[in-house]
Design a protein around this motif. Structure first.
Motif, short mmCIF file in Angstrom:
data_model
loop_
_atom_site.label_atom_id
_atom_site.label_comp_id
_atom_site.label_asym_id
_atom_site.label_seq_id
_atom_site.Cartn_x
_atom_site.Cartn_y
_atom_site.Cartn_z
N VAL A 68 -4.98 4.49 -3.62
CA VAL A 68 -5.37 3.30 -2.86
C VAL A 68 -6.89 3.18 -2.93
O VAL A 68 -7.59 4.12 -2.57
CB VAL A 68 -4.96 3.41 -1.36
N ALA B 43 1.66 3.06 -3.27
CA ALA B 43 0.55 3.50 -4.12
C ALA B 43 0.35 5.01 -4.16
O ALA B 43 0.37 5.67 -3.12
CB ALA B 43 -0.74 2.84 -3.64
N VAL C 50 -6.91 8.38 -1.57
CA VAL C 50 -7.50 7.19 -0.93
C VAL C 50 -9.00 7.14 -1.21
O VAL C 50 -9.74 8.07 -0.88
CB VAL C 50 -7.24 7.22 0.60
N VAL D 195 0.84 -1.21 0.00
CA VAL D 195 0.00 0.00 0.00
C VAL D 195 0.88 1.26 0.00
O VAL D 195 0.54 2.25 -0.65
CB VAL D 195 -0.98 -0.02 1.21
#
Ligand code: NDP
Length: 296
Positions: free
Chosen positions: A206, A203, A227, A200
Motif C-alpha cells: 500500500v 494489497a 505500507v 486496500v
C-alpha cells in the motif's frame, strides 16, 4: 503482528554515502563535479527550508550547489531566461525549480522549458512519457525513494498486488508506473474510488499519497502487507504540533508486515534521490557508467 519499521532516515544515509563515493571517484577519474541548480521564486517559508536543505546535502556529497533566489514578482520571461542559461551551462547537470511557483507563473510551461536530461525532478513531459513507456528517464524523487525502499525490503516485487492511493503527477501516477515496471499488479485509487477499504485490503503493498492525516486505519490493511506512507501532515494534538502521515501508524503497525514511519520514512529519501538523480544526469551527460542501484 508488529510491523518491521522501514527506517527511511538510515536508508537515505546509505544512498547519500553511495552517491558521495561515486562523486569522489568521478572527480578523481574524470575531473568532473556534478552540479545541481535550484531555483526558488518568492519567499514561501516551507520552500525556503527545502531549498536550504537540498543545497546543504548537495555540498555534503561533494557536488556543486547553485542556488538562484528570485523575487516573488519575477516575470515568466526572466525565469525562462535563467532556465535557458542553466540548460546551456555545462557545469550544471541537474535543474530543479522549487514548486509551487507564484500564481502568475505557468508551472507547466516553466517545467517543460528545462532540458529533460537535466530535469532531476522528473516532471518534464518527456520524462513522464519515457517513464510511462518503460524507457530510461529521470524519475520523480519521492516515488523513486519509495521504490528503492520496497526493493530493499522485498527483493523482487514481481506479481505483488500494489495499491497506490492518490493520483497526483508528482507522486501517485509515477509511483504506479514504477510499480508496474517492477511487474506488480497495480491499482490506483483516488477520491472517487468505490469502497476504498476493500480495495486496500487486497494489497500486498500500500502506498498512501493522499494528504489526509491518518486516513488509512489498520483495519484496511491486509495482515503482513507493506505500507509506504508518503503523507506529510501537520496536526495539533494534545496542544502540540505534530507531523503525521496518511496512515494511522498506531493501528496499521499492528497488522502490517512492514511500515514507514512519519517522520523518518519517505521524507528523507526524497532529497537523497534528488542527489542520486543529479549524479545519474551527470554520468549520462558525460557518457559515463551510471551508478548501480540509484535509478529505476
Ligand atoms: P495531491 O493533493 O496532489 O493528491 C492527493 C491525491 O489523493 C489525489 O489524487 C486525490 O484524489 C487523492 N485523495 C484525496 N482525498 C482522498 C480520499 N478521501 N480517498 C482517496 N483518495 C483521496 O497530493 P500529493 O500527491 O502532492 O501529495 C500527497 C501527500 O504526500 C501529501 O501529504 C504531501 O505532503 C505528501 N508528499 C510527501 C513528499 C515527501 O517527500 N515525503 C513529497 C510529495 C508529497 P483526486 O485526484 O480524486 O482528487
Amino acid at each position: 503482528m508488529t510491523a518491521q519499521i522501514i527506517d527511511g532516515k538510515a536508508f537515505a544515509a546509505t544512498v547519500r554515502e553511495k552517491v558521495a563515493g561515486h562523486v569522489t571517484r568521478l572527480k578523481e577519474e574524470s575531473g568532473i563535479t556534478p552540479g545541481l541548480a535550484v531555483v526558488l521564486v518568492g519567499e514561501d517559508p516551507a520552500s525556503q527550508v527545502y531549498v536550504r536543505s537540498k543545497g546543504k546535502q548537495t555540498v555534503e556529497v561533494g557536488m556543486n550547489s547553485y542556488e538562484h533566489k528570485l523575487e516573488a514578482d519575477t516575470s515568466e520571461e526572466d525565469l525562462l531566461a535563467l532556465i535557458d542559461k542553466l540548460n546551456n551551462d555545462p557545469a550544471v547537470h541537474g535543474i530543479l525549480v522549487q514548486l509551487p511557483l507564484p500564481g502568475h507563473l505557468n508551472e507547466d510551461l516553466v517545467i517543460n522549458s528545462i532540458d529533460p536530461a537535466k530535469d532531476v525532478d522528473g516532471f518534464h513531459i518527456s520524462n513522464v512519457g519515457l517513464l510511462g513507456t518503460g524507457q530510461k528517464s529521470m524519475v520523480p524523487c519521492t516515488p523513486l525513494g519509495c521504490l528503492m525502499m520496497l526493493r530493499d525490503h522485498h527483493g523482487s516485487l514481481s506479481g505483488m498486488n500494489a495499491v497506490v492511493i492518490g493520483r497526483s503527477n508528482i507522486v501517485g501516477k509515477p509511483m504506479a508506473q514504477l510499480l508496474l515496471g517492477d511487474s506488480c499488479t497495480v491499482t490506483i485509487a483516488h477520491s472517487r474510488t468505490k469502497d476504498l477499504p476493500e480495495v486496500v485490503r487486497g494489497a500486498d503493498i500500500v502506498v498512501a499519497a493522499v494528504g489526509r492525516p491518518e486516513m488509512v486505519p489498520g483495519d484496511w490493511i491486509r495482515e503482513g502487507a507493506t505500507v509506504i506512507d508518503v503523507g506529510i501532515n501537520r496536526i495539533e494534538r494534545d496542544g502540540k504540533n505534530k507531523l503525521v502521515g496518511d496512515v494511522d501508524f498506531e493501528s496499521a503497525s499492528k497488522v502490517a508486515g512492514a511500515i514507514t514511519p512519519v517522520p523518518g520514512g519517505v521524507g528523507p529519501m526524497t532529497i537523497a534521490c534528488l542527489l542520486a538523480n543529479t549524479l545519474t544526469a551527470c554520468c549520462r551527460a558525460n557518457g559515463l557508467a551510471e551508478p548501480d542501484g540509484l535509478t529505476a
